[in-house]
Structure formats: structure tokens, C-alpha cells
Write a protein that holds these residues in place. Structure first.
Motif, PDB file in Angstrom:
ATOM      1  N   THR A 279       0.813  -1.220   0.000  1.00 61.93           N
ATOM      2  CA  THR A 279       0.000   0.000   0.000  1.00 61.93           C
ATOM      3  C   THR A 279       0.844   1.267   0.000  1.00 61.93           C
ATOM      4  OG1 THR A 279      -0.168  -0.063   2.417  1.00 61.93           O
ATOM      5  CG2 THR A 279      -1.918  -1.126   1.152  1.00 61.93           C
ATOM      6  N   ASP A 280       2.125   1.140   0.302  1.00 56.87           N
ATOM      7  CA  ASP A 280       3.015   2.302   0.358  1.00 56.87           C
ATOM      8  C   ASP A 280       3.662   2.503  -1.010  1.00 56.87           C
ATOM      9  OD1 ASP A 280       4.535   4.385   1.218  1.00 56.87           O
ATOM     10  OD2 ASP A 280       5.953   3.170   2.375  1.00 56.87           O
ATOM     11  N   ARG A 281       3.656   3.724  -1.489  1.00 58.73           N
ATOM     12  CA  ARG A 281       4.227   4.023  -2.799  1.00 58.73           C
ATOM     13  C   ARG A 281       5.534   4.815  -2.679  1.00 58.73           C
ATOM     14  NH1 ARG A 281       1.844   0.300  -5.374  1.00 58.73           N
ATOM     15  NH2 ARG A 281      -0.378   0.510  -5.574  1.00 58.73           N
ATOM     16  N   SER A 282       6.267   4.569  -1.614  1.00 56.39           N
ATOM     17  CA  SER A 282       7.506   5.326  -1.411  1.00 56.39           C
ATOM     18  C   SER A 282       8.625   4.763  -2.288  1.00 56.39           C
ATOM     19  CB  SER A 282       7.916   5.293   0.058  1.00 56.39           C
ATOM     20  OG  SER A 282       8.331   3.999   0.407  1.00 56.39           O
ATOM     21  N   PRO A 283       9.675   5.531  -2.529  1.00 54.74           N
ATOM     22  CA  PRO A 283      10.782   5.055  -3.375  1.00 54.74           C
ATOM     23  C   PRO A 283      11.658   4.003  -2.685  1.00 54.74           C
ATOM     24  CG  PRO A 283      11.232   7.264  -2.546  1.00 54.74           C
ATOM     25  CD  PRO A 283       9.826   6.922  -2.154  1.00 54.74           C
ATOM     26  N   ASP A 284      11.422   3.759  -1.417  1.00 53.80           N
ATOM     27  CA  ASP A 284      12.241   2.782  -0.686  1.00 53.80           C
ATOM     28  C   ASP A 284      11.703   1.363  -0.797  1.00 53.80           C
ATOM     29  OD1 ASP A 284      13.880   4.836   0.190  1.00 53.80           O
ATOM     30  OD2 ASP A 284      12.630   5.215   1.959  1.00 53.80           O
ATOM     31  N   LEU A 285      10.770   1.117  -1.707  1.00 49.49           N
ATOM     32  CA  LEU A 285      10.128  -0.187  -1.819  1.00 49.49           C
ATOM     33  C   LEU A 285      11.140  -1.299  -2.105  1.00 49.49           C
ATOM     34  CD1 LEU A 285       7.457  -1.710  -1.843  1.00 49.49           C
ATOM     35  CD2 LEU A 285       7.276  -1.218  -4.279  1.00 49.49           C
ATOM     36  N   ALA A 286      12.043  -1.077  -3.041  1.00 51.05           N
ATOM     37  CA  ALA A 286      13.039  -2.101  -3.395  1.00 51.05           C
ATOM     38  C   ALA A 286      13.938  -2.420  -2.207  1.00 51.05           C
ATOM     39  CB  ALA A 286      13.867  -1.637  -4.581  1.00 51.05           C
ATOM     40  N   ARG A 287      14.298  -1.402  -1.444  1.00 49.97           N
ATOM     41  CA  ARG A 287      15.159  -1.620  -0.274  1.00 49.97           C
ATOM     42  C   ARG A 287      14.439  -2.467   0.781  1.00 49.97           C
ATOM     43  NH1 ARG A 287      15.409   1.070   4.354  1.00 49.97           N
ATOM     44  NH2 ARG A 287      14.175   2.799   3.560  1.00 49.97           N
ATOM     45  N   GLU A 288      13.178  -2.198   1.008  1.00 52.28           N
ATOM     46  CA  GLU A 288      12.411  -2.959   1.989  1.00 52.28           C
ATOM     47  C   GLU A 288      12.219  -4.410   1.548  1.00 52.28           C
ATOM     48  OE1 GLU A 288       8.835  -1.055   3.245  1.00 52.28           O
ATOM     49  OE2 GLU A 288       9.812   0.891   3.457  1.00 52.28           O
ATOM     50  N   ILE A 289      11.995  -4.621   0.256  1.00 54.04           N
ATOM     51  CA  ILE A 289      11.851  -5.994  -0.250  1.00 54.04           C
ATOM     52  C   ILE A 289      13.150  -6.753  -0.055  1.00 54.04           C
ATOM     53  CG2 ILE A 289      11.513  -7.376  -2.334  1.00 54.04           C
ATOM     54  CD1 ILE A 289       9.490  -5.226  -3.235  1.00 54.04           C
ATOM     55  N   ASP A 290      14.271  -6.115  -0.364  1.00 57.72           N
ATOM     56  CA  ASP A 290      15.572  -6.763  -0.152  1.00 57.72           C
ATOM     57  C   ASP A 290      15.802  -7.077   1.321  1.00 57.72           C
ATOM     58  OD1 ASP A 290      16.197  -6.774  -2.834  1.00 57.72           O
ATOM     59  OD2 ASP A 290      17.265  -4.843  -2.763  1.00 57.72           O
ATOM     60  N   ALA A 291      15.378  -6.186   2.198  1.00 56.03           N
ATOM     61  CA  ALA A 291      15.525  -6.427   3.637  1.00 56.03           C
ATOM     62  C   ALA A 291      14.699  -7.638   4.063  1.00 56.03           C
ATOM     63  CB  ALA A 291      15.100  -5.192   4.423  1.00 56.03           C
TER      64      ALA A 291
ATOM     65  N   LEU B 262      16.557 -10.802   2.933  1.00 56.25           N
ATOM     66  CA  LEU B 262      17.684 -11.091   3.814  1.00 56.25           C
ATOM     67  C   LEU B 262      17.224 -11.675   5.148  1.00 56.25           C
ATOM     68  CD1 LEU B 262      19.969  -7.980   3.177  1.00 56.25           C
ATOM     69  CD2 LEU B 262      20.370 -10.344   2.449  1.00 56.25           C
ATOM     70  N   ALA B 263      16.138 -11.106   5.679  1.00 55.09           N
ATOM     71  CA  ALA B 263      15.600 -11.619   6.948  1.00 55.09           C
ATOM     72  C   ALA B 263      15.121 -13.058   6.793  1.00 55.09           C
ATOM     73  CB  ALA B 263      14.448 -10.733   7.434  1.00 55.09           C
ATOM     74  N   ASP B 264      14.492 -13.357   5.647  1.00 52.17           N
ATOM     75  CA  ASP B 264      14.015 -14.714   5.390  1.00 52.17           C
ATOM     76  C   ASP B 264      15.188 -15.683   5.279  1.00 52.17           C
ATOM     77  OD1 ASP B 264      12.026 -16.668   4.861  1.00 52.17           O
ATOM     78  OD2 ASP B 264      12.588 -16.588   2.746  1.00 52.17           O
ATOM     79  N   GLU B 265      16.249 -15.259   4.608  1.00 54.91           N
ATOM     80  CA  GLU B 265      17.423 -16.119   4.473  1.00 54.91           C
ATOM     81  C   GLU B 265      18.063 -16.380   5.832  1.00 54.91           C
ATOM     82  OE1 GLU B 265      19.925 -14.121   1.677  1.00 54.91           O
ATOM     83  OE2 GLU B 265      18.603 -14.579  -0.022  1.00 54.91           O
ATOM     84  N   ARG B 266      18.100 -15.372   6.702  1.00 55.34           N
ATOM     85  CA  ARG B 266      18.661 -15.560   8.042  1.00 55.34           C
ATOM     86  C   ARG B 266      17.816 -16.535   8.859  1.00 55.34           C
ATOM     87  NH1 ARG B 266      18.624  -9.813   9.173  1.00 55.34           N
ATOM     88  NH2 ARG B 266      19.825  -9.034   7.452  1.00 55.34           N
ATOM     89  N   GLU B 267      16.496 -16.461   8.732  1.00 57.45           N
ATOM     90  CA  GLU B 267      15.604 -17.383   9.464  1.00 57.45           C
ATOM     91  C   GLU B 267      15.799 -18.808   8.993  1.00 57.45           C
ATOM     92  OE1 GLU B 267      11.571 -16.135   9.223  1.00 57.45           O
ATOM     93  OE2 GLU B 267      11.926 -14.249  10.267  1.00 57.45           O
ATOM     94  N   GLN B 268      16.007 -18.997   7.703  1.00 63.44           N
ATOM     95  CA  GLN B 268      16.192 -20.345   7.169  1.00 63.44           C
ATOM     96  C   GLN B 268      17.499 -20.943   7.628  1.00 63.44           C
ATOM     97  OE1 GLN B 268      15.706 -20.045   2.944  1.00 63.44           O
ATOM     98  NE2 GLN B 268      13.487 -19.799   3.073  1.00 63.44           N
ATOM     99  N   VAL B 269      18.510 -20.127   7.813  1.00 65.65           N
ATOM    100  CA  VAL B 269      19.805 -20.610   8.290  1.00 65.65           C
ATOM    101  C   VAL B 269      19.693 -21.079   9.721  1.00 65.65           C
ATOM    102  CG1 VAL B 269      22.159 -19.920   8.843  1.00 65.65           C
ATOM    103  CG2 VAL B 269      21.141 -19.230   6.667  1.00 65.65           C
ATOM    104  N   GLN B 270      18.906 -20.377  10.538  1.00 66.22           N
ATOM    105  CA  GLN B 270      18.761 -20.734  11.945  1.00 66.22           C
ATOM    106  C   GLN B 270      17.937 -21.954  12.025  1.00 66.22           C
ATOM    107  OE1 GLN B 270      17.060 -17.344  13.869  1.00 66.22           O
ATOM    108  NE2 GLN B 270      18.896 -16.139  13.661  1.00 66.22           N
TER     109      GLN B 270
END
Length: 95
Positions: A72-84, A87-95
């Protein structure tokens, strides 16, 4: 067979029967203890499973909230948040 031999033989048979009873009683007690132990292990595993699933549900709810906000947010930081999130998902899978 004389009388003393017959009495000794009967005493021996009675001794074997008593010894067998003692051994069977000890075995039954051991099996009851093992059964209770296994029941407790099952309860512990079920509790751990519930805790894990509760934690997973919590993580999924958090991710869903973030994804709803991103959608719902149309800010320019969308790509950065998706990448974050990736990364969080990859860290959870490692644990």
C-alpha cells in the motif's frame, strides 16, 4: 525318593516360583516406569511443537503486516524494503 528329598524338591520348586514372581514384578514395574517416561516425552514434544508453531505464526504475521504496508506504500524505498525482507528470510532459514 525319600521324605527329606521330596521336601527339598518342593522347597526348590516353591523357591523358583517365588523368584519368578519377584522377577516378573520388577519387570512390570520397569515397564510402567518406561511407559510413563515415554508419555512425558510425548507431552514435551507436543509442547515444543506448539511453541514452535506459535513462533512461526508470529513471524508470518509480522511479515504479512510488512508486506501489506509495502503493497500500500508508494515510497521510493520499496526495493530496499523488499531486499531487507529477503535477507531476513534467508537468516531465518539458516537458523
Amino acid at each position: 525318593m525319600s521324605l527329606p528329598e521330596a521336601i527339598a524338591f518342593c522347597a526348590l520348586i516353591v523357591g523358583f516360583i517365588v523368584a519368578a514372581g519377584i522377577v516378573l514384578s520388577a519387570y512390570e514395574s520397569r515397564m510402567k516406569h518406561r511407559s510413563k517416561e515415554l508419555e512425558l516425552q510425548v507431552r514435551l514434544a507436543e509442547a515444543k511443537g506448539r511453541q514452535r508453531s506459535d513462533a512461526e505464526i508470529g513471524r508470518m504475521e509480522e511479515r504479512l503486516q510488512v508486506l501489506e504496508r509495502i503493497a500500500t506504500d508508494r515510497s521510493p524505498d520499496l526495493a530496499r524494503e523488499i531486499d531487507a525482507l529477503r535477507l531476513a528470510d534467508e537468516r531465518e532459514q539458516v537458523q
